[in-house]
Enzyme design. Structure first.
Site, PDB file in Angstrom:
ATOM      1  N   TYR A  14       4.534   4.339   9.251  1.00 37.52           N
ATOM      2  CA  TYR A  14       4.664   3.710   7.582  1.00 37.52           C
ATOM      3  C   TYR A  14       6.247   3.647   7.657  1.00 37.52           C
ATOM      4  CZ  TYR A  14      -0.065   4.958   7.340  1.00 37.52           C
ATOM      5  OH  TYR A  14      -1.401   5.254   7.447  1.00 37.52           O
ATOM      6  N   HIS A  19       5.641  -0.073   1.059  1.00 36.38           N
ATOM      7  CA  HIS A  19       5.090   0.763   0.463  1.00 36.38           C
ATOM      8  C   HIS A  19       6.085   2.025   0.326  1.00 36.38           C
ATOM      9  CE1 HIS A  19       1.907   1.253  -2.375  1.00 36.38           C
ATOM     10  NE2 HIS A  19       1.018   1.809  -1.344  1.00 36.38           N
ATOM     11  N   PHE A  65       0.687  11.365   1.367  1.00 32.54           N
ATOM     12  CA  PHE A  65       0.269   9.849   1.290  1.00 32.54           C
ATOM     13  C   PHE A  65       0.179   9.458  -0.257  1.00 32.54           C
ATOM     14  CE2 PHE A  65      -1.430  11.073   5.563  1.00 32.54           C
ATOM     15  CZ  PHE A  65      -0.830  10.179   6.304  1.00 32.54           C
ATOM     16  N   ASN A  67      -1.442   7.882  -2.176  1.00 32.53           N
ATOM     17  CA  ASN A  67      -2.739   8.020  -3.250  1.00 32.53           C
ATOM     18  C   ASN A  67      -2.825   9.339  -3.722  1.00 32.53           C
ATOM     19  OD1 ASN A  67      -2.928   5.231  -2.603  1.00 32.53           O
ATOM     20  ND2 ASN A  67      -4.972   5.242  -1.813  1.00 32.53           N
ATOM     21  N   ASN A 113      -1.294   3.123  -6.972  1.00 33.66           N
ATOM     22  CA  ASN A 113      -2.113   4.327  -6.775  1.00 33.66           C
ATOM     23  C   ASN A 113      -1.156   5.627  -6.788  1.00 33.66           C
ATOM     24  OD1 ASN A 113      -4.744   3.041  -6.760  1.00 33.66           O
ATOM     25  ND2 ASN A 113      -4.571   2.594  -4.659  1.00 33.66           N
TER      26      ASN A 113
END
Length: 186
Positions: A14, A19, A65, A67, A113
């Site tokens: 990532y 994000h 993560f 969320n 989220n």
């Protein structure tokens, strides 16, 4: 002590994705102020603590993560007795173009989220945010877009937004009110 939380997803898969805008901002601060490496905390986060222009600051990257970000942030705030006024959360925003930043005092998650998790775990919407635009996808799914990387044209524009967000955060750490910063940067 001030706490700046960058939202993102942990892991090399990532790195540098849209994000992870929040991670990129806190990493920039850590580099520019020679705060050292992020290390694992007692909770689900990596942190680095140090001085930014003489003020004590903790930079946080949740390892839960995106969320589940609130699951990491709430225990840190409780352990270090961080007031909501001493917290800023840095995140990406699909509803703004790449290169734009927006400072916001409170509000709903806007469909994000990570922010939703923070609101749920903190039990309030009353915390300051710095949002960096990542734009809507031109084609394809939103998930592919937010987990994708900036293209060669977008990258320098986004890097400018990271530096602008960093400057706003430095001013906040030094005592500039969030209202003043919103007037200056929004």
């Amino acid at each position: 002590m001030k706490m700046i939380v960058g939202l993102g997803n942990i892991g090399t898969r990532y790195d540098e994705t849209r994000h992870n805008a929040g991670f990129m901002v806190v990493e920039q601060l850590a580099r520019d102020f020679h705060l050292g490496a992020f290390t694992h905390e007692k909770v689900e986060a990596v942190t680095v603590t140090g001085l930014i222009n003489g003020q004590k600051v903790m930079l946080v990257k949740p390892t839960t993560f995106m969320n589940e970000s609130g699951r990491a942030v709430k225990p840190l705030m409780e352990y270090y007795d961080i007031a909501l006024d001493d917290l800023i959360v840095v995140s990406d925003d699909l509803d703004m173009p790449v290169g734009k930043i927006k400072l916001k005092q409170r509000g709903a998650s806007g469909g994000h989220n990570g922010l939703k998790s923070l609101i749920d775990h903190l039990g309030t919407r009353e915390f300051n945010r710095v949002k960096l635009g990542i734009d809507h996808p031109k084609f394809g799914s939103v998930v592919s877009h937010v987990l994708g990387r900036f293209d060669t044209e977008e990258r320098p524009v986004f890097e400018g937004a990271v530096l602008q967000a960093e400057q706003a955060l430095i001013k906040w750490v030094q005592g500039t009110s969030f209202d003043q910063l919103m007037n200056e940067y929004n």
